[in-house]
Design a protein around this motif. Structure first.
Motif, mmCIF file in Angstrom:
data_model
loop_
_atom_site.group_PDB
_atom_site.id
_atom_site.type_symbol
_atom_site.label_atom_id
_atom_site.label_comp_id
_atom_site.label_asym_id
_atom_site.label_seq_id
_atom_site.Cartn_x
_atom_site.Cartn_y
_atom_site.Cartn_z
ATOM 1 N N MET A 117 -9.299 -7.126 8.819
ATOM 2 C CA MET A 117 -8.882 -6.057 9.714
ATOM 3 C C MET A 117 -9.632 -4.754 9.484
ATOM 4 O O MET A 117 -9.987 -4.045 10.432
ATOM 5 N N LEU A 118 -9.850 -4.405 8.214
ATOM 6 C CA LEU A 118 -10.408 -3.098 7.875
ATOM 7 C C LEU A 118 -11.730 -3.246 7.120
ATOM 8 O O LEU A 118 -11.826 -4.030 6.174
ATOM 9 N N ASP A 119 -12.740 -2.478 7.545
ATOM 10 C CA ASP A 119 -13.964 -2.383 6.757
ATOM 11 C C ASP A 119 -13.647 -1.688 5.436
ATOM 12 O O ASP A 119 -12.699 -0.897 5.335
ATOM 13 N N VAL A 120 -14.460 -1.976 4.428
ATOM 14 C CA VAL A 120 -14.242 -1.384 3.116
ATOM 15 C C VAL A 120 -15.542 -0.751 2.633
ATOM 16 O O VAL A 120 -16.622 -1.305 2.826
ATOM 17 N N VAL A 121 -15.420 0.439 2.055
ATOM 18 C CA VAL A 121 -16.561 1.143 1.476
ATOM 19 C C VAL A 121 -16.251 1.376 0.000
ATOM 20 O O VAL A 121 -15.452 2.247 -0.357
#
Length: 310
Positions: free
Chosen positions: A54-58
């Motif tokens: 669901m969410l991109d991660v940095v």
């Protein structure tokens, strides 16, 4: 700044305490000196990689979405706050990177409201995510409860559940609160009618209290009690879950809370009016955030777990 971060998915063991660059302050953001940040199950679930689809991660990621603190400075497009203002927020962006387990967080103005005057920083940090979830799901976005409705709230002694009980009662509803044995006393204190979790007798208990069925169900746990709850609805009853997507197959709504400054301000007003109380069960200093996650995951606490930043 000092902060907690992780550079790979995993459990509490991947958390590191150390120095990270101070956050930049965008045009629509507010730099907040963090005083407290609440721990929520979504924090350690996201950290474990459950939201990767669901969410991109940095990386490195600073965990945490709930916060209370003091405004240090504002972005050029933010007239709403001044340095020194006390605020609280649900600082969720659409990617994982800049969380609240740190000395500073740069928060989009849409995620903030003024801290309730009646709450300390620890209590205020425990309000946003749980309070917003309950507030939004009970009203037009999902269940649209009305005065006189009978509402069944699951895990009614927990973070979201306890907020939902108080808000639903304020809206004029009769509330049945489901809980394990350890939480039944807390449910009664909040003004709900307790229902003990027991798969064999749960439906019987609810039907004894509401023979015609319940008008709305807020599910916070999923699993077998979600399916049971669907069978306990009155004609035209509404079902919503924040925990289990199977609610869609049962004709209900799967709900995800969103940051909303106006809703946060409404919660602050309810707290200052004495409608909402917030219970903090345990606090941990920032450097012990891993222990705070473990305490939250273990459960069994009648109140929130909060990380404090001196």
């Amino acid at each position: 700044m000092k902060a907690i971060s992780y550079s790979r998915y995993g459990g509490p063991e991947v958390l590191e305490y150390g120095e990270l660059p101070d956050p930049k302050v965008g045009p629509d953001e507010v730099l907040v000196r963090v005083r407290a940040a609440a721990v929520n199950p979504v924090d350690w679930k996201a950290q474990a990689g459950y939201l990767d689809g669901m969410l991109d991660v940095v990386f490195p990621v600073v965990p945490g979405w709930d916060v209370s603190g003091v405004v240090v400075r504002t972005g050029v497009s933010v007239p709403e706050y001044d340095a020194g203002d006390e605020v609280m927020g649900y600082v969720r962006e659409d990617f994982l990177a800049h969380g609240t387990f740190a000395e500073y967080v740069s928060a989009p103005v849409r995620t903030l409201a003024r801290k309730p005057r009646s709450l300390g920083f620890e209590e205020a940090a425990a309000l946003p995510l749980a309070g917003l979830t309950a507030y939004q799901v009970l009203q037009a976005q999902a269940l649209a409860v009305r005065p006189g409705d009978t509402v069944l709230v699951h895990a009614a002694a927990g973070g979201v559940g306890s907020m939902a009980v108080q808000i639903a009662r304020h809206l004029g509803c009769r509330v049945l609160g489901a809980a394990r044995d350890v939480g039944l006393e807390r449910v009664a204190e909040l003004g709900a009618e307790p229902v003990r979790y027991d798969e064999e007798t749960f439906a019987e208990q609810v039907r004894a209290l509401a023979p015609q069925g319940v008008d709305a169900v807020l599910d916070t746990i999923g699993g077998p009690f979600l399916e049971l709850s669907a069978r306990l609805l009155a004609p035209g009853g509404r079902l919503a879950s924040i925990a289990d997507g199977e609610v869609l197959a049962l004709g209900g709504r799967y709900f995800w809370v969103r940051p909303d400054a106006a809703d946060l301000a409404a919660l602050a007003d309810l707290a200052d009016a004495g409608v909402l109380t917030v219970r903090v069960a345990r606090t941990f200093p920032l450097e012990r955030a891993a222990d705070a996650q473990r305490a939250n995951a273990a459960g069994g606490l009648n109140g929130k777990v909060v990380v404090t930043v001196p």
